[in-house]
Design a protein around this motif. Structure first.
Motif, mmCIF file in Angstrom:
data_model
loop_
_atom_site.group_PDB
_atom_site.id
_atom_site.type_symbol
_atom_site.label_atom_id
_atom_site.label_comp_id
_atom_site.label_asym_id
_atom_site.label_seq_id
_atom_site.Cartn_x
_atom_site.Cartn_y
_atom_site.Cartn_z
ATOM 1 N N GLY A 46 44.645 48.932 50.312
ATOM 2 C CA GLY A 46 45.965 48.412 50.637
ATOM 3 C C GLY A 46 46.410 47.332 49.659
ATOM 4 N N THR A 47 45.493 46.463 49.284
ATOM 5 C CA THR A 47 45.811 45.384 48.340
ATOM 6 C C THR A 47 46.174 45.936 46.966
ATOM 7 O OG1 THR A 47 44.364 43.860 49.533
ATOM 8 C CG2 THR A 47 44.917 43.279 47.250
ATOM 9 N N LEU A 48 45.388 46.883 46.486
ATOM 10 C CA LEU A 48 45.691 47.497 45.184
ATOM 11 C C LEU A 48 47.054 48.177 45.212
ATOM 12 C CD1 LEU A 48 42.194 49.002 44.319
ATOM 13 C CD2 LEU A 48 43.315 47.084 43.151
ATOM 14 N N MET A 49 47.352 48.829 46.313
ATOM 15 C CA MET A 49 48.644 49.505 46.456
ATOM 16 C C MET A 49 49.783 48.483 46.389
ATOM 17 S SD MET A 49 50.201 52.459 46.993
ATOM 18 C CE MET A 49 48.821 53.493 47.441
ATOM 19 N N ILE A 50 49.635 47.387 47.113
ATOM 20 C CA ILE A 50 50.665 46.340 47.095
ATOM 21 C C ILE A 50 50.864 45.801 45.685
ATOM 22 C CG2 ILE A 50 51.170 43.968 47.840
ATOM 23 C CD1 ILE A 50 49.826 44.760 50.557
ATOM 24 N N LEU A 51 49.769 45.543 44.978
ATOM 25 C CA LEU A 51 49.873 44.995 43.623
ATOM 26 C C LEU A 51 50.624 45.939 42.681
ATOM 27 C CD1 LEU A 51 46.323 43.414 43.243
ATOM 28 C CD2 LEU A 51 48.507 42.225 43.597
ATOM 29 N N VAL A 52 50.339 47.233 42.782
ATOM 30 C CA VAL A 52 51.027 48.196 41.908
ATOM 31 C C VAL A 52 52.498 48.299 42.293
ATOM 32 C CG1 VAL A 52 51.197 50.640 41.271
ATOM 33 C CG2 VAL A 52 48.976 49.496 41.254
ATOM 34 N N LEU A 53 52.782 48.336 43.582
ATOM 35 C CA LEU A 53 54.180 48.406 44.024
ATOM 36 C C LEU A 53 54.970 47.193 43.526
ATOM 37 C CD1 LEU A 53 53.526 49.739 47.622
ATOM 38 C CD2 LEU A 53 54.718 50.979 45.808
ATOM 39 N N LEU A 54 54.382 46.023 43.617
ATOM 40 C CA LEU A 54 55.044 44.819 43.123
ATOM 41 C C LEU A 54 55.199 44.850 41.601
ATOM 42 C CD1 LEU A 54 53.385 42.093 45.376
ATOM 43 C CD2 LEU A 54 55.727 42.971 45.537
ATOM 44 N N ALA A 55 54.162 45.339 40.916
ATOM 45 C CA ALA A 55 54.222 45.422 39.447
ATOM 46 C C ALA A 55 55.349 46.339 38.986
ATOM 47 C CB ALA A 55 52.878 45.906 38.899
ATOM 48 N N PHE A 56 55.695 47.327 39.804
ATOM 49 C CA PHE A 56 56.786 48.243 39.467
ATOM 50 C C PHE A 56 58.119 47.784 40.054
ATOM 51 C CE2 PHE A 56 53.420 50.846 37.925
ATOM 52 C CZ PHE A 56 54.002 51.624 36.938
ATOM 53 N N GLY A 57 58.164 46.534 40.495
ATOM 54 C CA GLY A 57 59.431 45.934 40.914
ATOM 55 C C GLY A 57 59.939 46.343 42.279
ATOM 56 N N LYS A 58 59.068 46.842 43.126
ATOM 57 C CA LYS A 58 59.505 47.223 44.473
ATOM 58 C C LYS A 58 59.656 45.963 45.331
ATOM 59 C CE LYS A 58 59.326 51.314 42.977
ATOM 60 N NZ LYS A 58 60.570 51.916 42.538
ATOM 61 N N PRO A 59 60.591 45.963 46.262
ATOM 62 C CA PRO A 59 60.779 44.790 47.115
ATOM 63 C C PRO A 59 59.481 44.431 47.857
ATOM 64 C CG PRO A 59 62.574 46.359 47.430
ATOM 65 C CD PRO A 59 61.544 47.037 46.587
ATOM 66 N N TRP A 60 59.197 43.151 47.945
ATOM 67 C CA TRP A 60 57.924 42.718 48.529
ATOM 68 C C TRP A 60 57.745 43.197 49.965
ATOM 69 C CZ3 TRP A 60 57.614 39.630 52.796
ATOM 70 C CH2 TRP A 60 58.741 38.883 53.150
ATOM 71 N N GLN A 61 58.851 43.274 50.724
ATOM 72 C CA GLN A 61 58.742 43.734 52.119
ATOM 73 C C GLN A 61 58.263 45.196 52.157
ATOM 74 O OE1 GLN A 61 61.460 42.430 50.656
ATOM 75 N NE2 GLN A 61 62.568 41.058 52.023
ATOM 76 N N TRP A 62 58.795 45.997 51.263
ATOM 77 C CA TRP A 62 58.395 47.399 51.188
ATOM 78 C C TRP A 62 56.971 47.515 50.658
ATOM 79 C CZ3 TRP A 62 60.194 51.700 53.273
ATOM 80 C CH2 TRP A 62 61.502 51.697 53.752
ATOM 81 N N ALA A 63 56.629 46.687 49.680
ATOM 82 C CA ALA A 63 55.271 46.717 49.124
ATOM 83 C C ALA A 63 54.249 46.431 50.218
ATOM 84 C CB ALA A 63 55.149 45.721 47.974
ATOM 85 N N ILE A 64 54.528 45.434 51.037
ATOM 86 C CA ILE A 64 53.600 45.106 52.130
ATOM 87 C C ILE A 64 53.562 46.220 53.165
ATOM 88 C CG2 ILE A 64 53.205 43.517 54.066
ATOM 89 C CD1 ILE A 64 54.153 41.258 52.162
ATOM 90 N N ALA A 65 54.722 46.734 53.550
ATOM 91 C CA ALA A 65 54.760 47.818 54.553
ATOM 92 C C ALA A 65 54.002 49.045 54.061
ATOM 93 C CB ALA A 65 56.203 48.172 54.883
ATOM 94 N N LEU A 66 54.244 49.437 52.826
ATOM 95 C CA LEU A 66 53.561 50.622 52.288
ATOM 96 C C LEU A 66 52.074 50.347 52.057
ATOM 97 C CD1 LEU A 66 56.365 51.855 49.876
ATOM 98 C CD2 LEU A 66 55.695 52.868 52.078
ATOM 99 N N GLY A 67 51.747 49.119 51.687
ATOM 100 C CA GLY A 67 50.337 48.749 51.553
ATOM 101 C C GLY A 67 49.619 48.817 52.900
ATOM 102 N N LEU A 68 50.303 48.428 53.963
ATOM 103 C CA LEU A 68 49.711 48.530 55.305
ATOM 104 C C LEU A 68 49.529 49.987 55.726
ATOM 105 C CD1 LEU A 68 51.528 45.609 57.158
ATOM 106 C CD2 LEU A 68 49.087 45.755 56.547
ATOM 107 N N ILE A 69 50.465 50.842 55.327
ATOM 108 C CA ILE A 69 50.300 52.275 55.603
ATOM 109 C C ILE A 69 49.076 52.803 54.862
ATOM 110 C CG2 ILE A 69 51.316 54.565 55.168
ATOM 111 C CD1 ILE A 69 54.059 53.236 55.805
ATOM 112 N N GLU A 70 48.929 52.418 53.610
ATOM 113 C CA GLU A 70 47.744 52.830 52.839
ATOM 114 C C GLU A 70 46.472 52.317 53.501
ATOM 115 O OE1 GLU A 70 45.105 54.192 49.832
ATOM 116 O OE2 GLU A 70 47.039 54.868 50.551
#
Length: 124
Positions: A46-70
Motif C-alpha cells: 500500500g505504501t509503495l502504491m501511494i508513493l508512485v501515485l503521488l510521484a505521478f501527480g495524483k491527488p493525495w486523497q486519491w493516492a491514499i484511498a487507492l493505496g488502502l485498496i491495494e
C-alpha cells in the motif's frame, strides 16, 4: 506517460513481493498466520502504491484511498492463499502442479487489482 505509470505500478508489486518481503512475512504468508507479518507485507504494498501515485501527480486523497485498496486486497489475497496452503498440503508442494496454479492465480489477482487501480488513477 500512461505506459510508464502502469509499469511503475507493476514494479511496486515486484518490489513488495520479492525485494522488501522479510523472512517473517514470507513464512506468515505460507502458513496464513500470524496476521501481523501479513498485514505488514500488505502495508509495504500500500505504501509503495501511494508513493508512485503521488510521484505521478495524483491527488493525495486519491493516492491514499487507492493505496488502502491495494493494502486491503493484497492482505485478503495473501491470507487466502496462506490458509489454502495450510489446509491443503498439495498446494504447498512446489514440485506439484497445484502449487503453481495457486501461485499463478495469486499473482493474477494482484495484477488485476493493480490494473484496476491504474485505470482509476489514469483518469484523475
Amino acid at each position: 506517460m500512461n505506459t510508464l505509470f502502469l509499469i511503475s505500478l507493476l514494479i511496486t508489486h515486484y518490489l513488495g513481493d520479492f525485494q522488501f518481503a522479510t523472512p517473517n512475512m514470507i513464512a506468515a504468508k505460507v502458513r496464513g498466520k500470524p496476521l501481523m507479518p501479513i498485514l505488514n507485507h500488505a502495508g509495504v504494498h500500500g505504501t509503495l502504491m501511494i508513493l508512485v501515485l503521488l510521484a505521478f501527480g495524483k491527488p493525495w486523497q486519491w493516492a491514499i484511498a487507492l493505496g488502502l485498496i491495494e493494502f486491503a486486497t493484497h492482505f485478503i489475497i495473501d491470507l487466502g492463499k496462506g490458509l489454502l496452503t495450510k489446509n491443503y498440503p498439495t498446494l504447498a508442494d512446489n514440485t506439484k502442479k497445484p502449487f503453481w496454479q495457486l501461485y499463478g492465480l495469486d499473482q493474477l489477482l494482484h495484477l488485476l487489482v493493480i490494473v484496476g487501480i491504474w485505470h482509476i488513477a489514469a483518469g484523475l
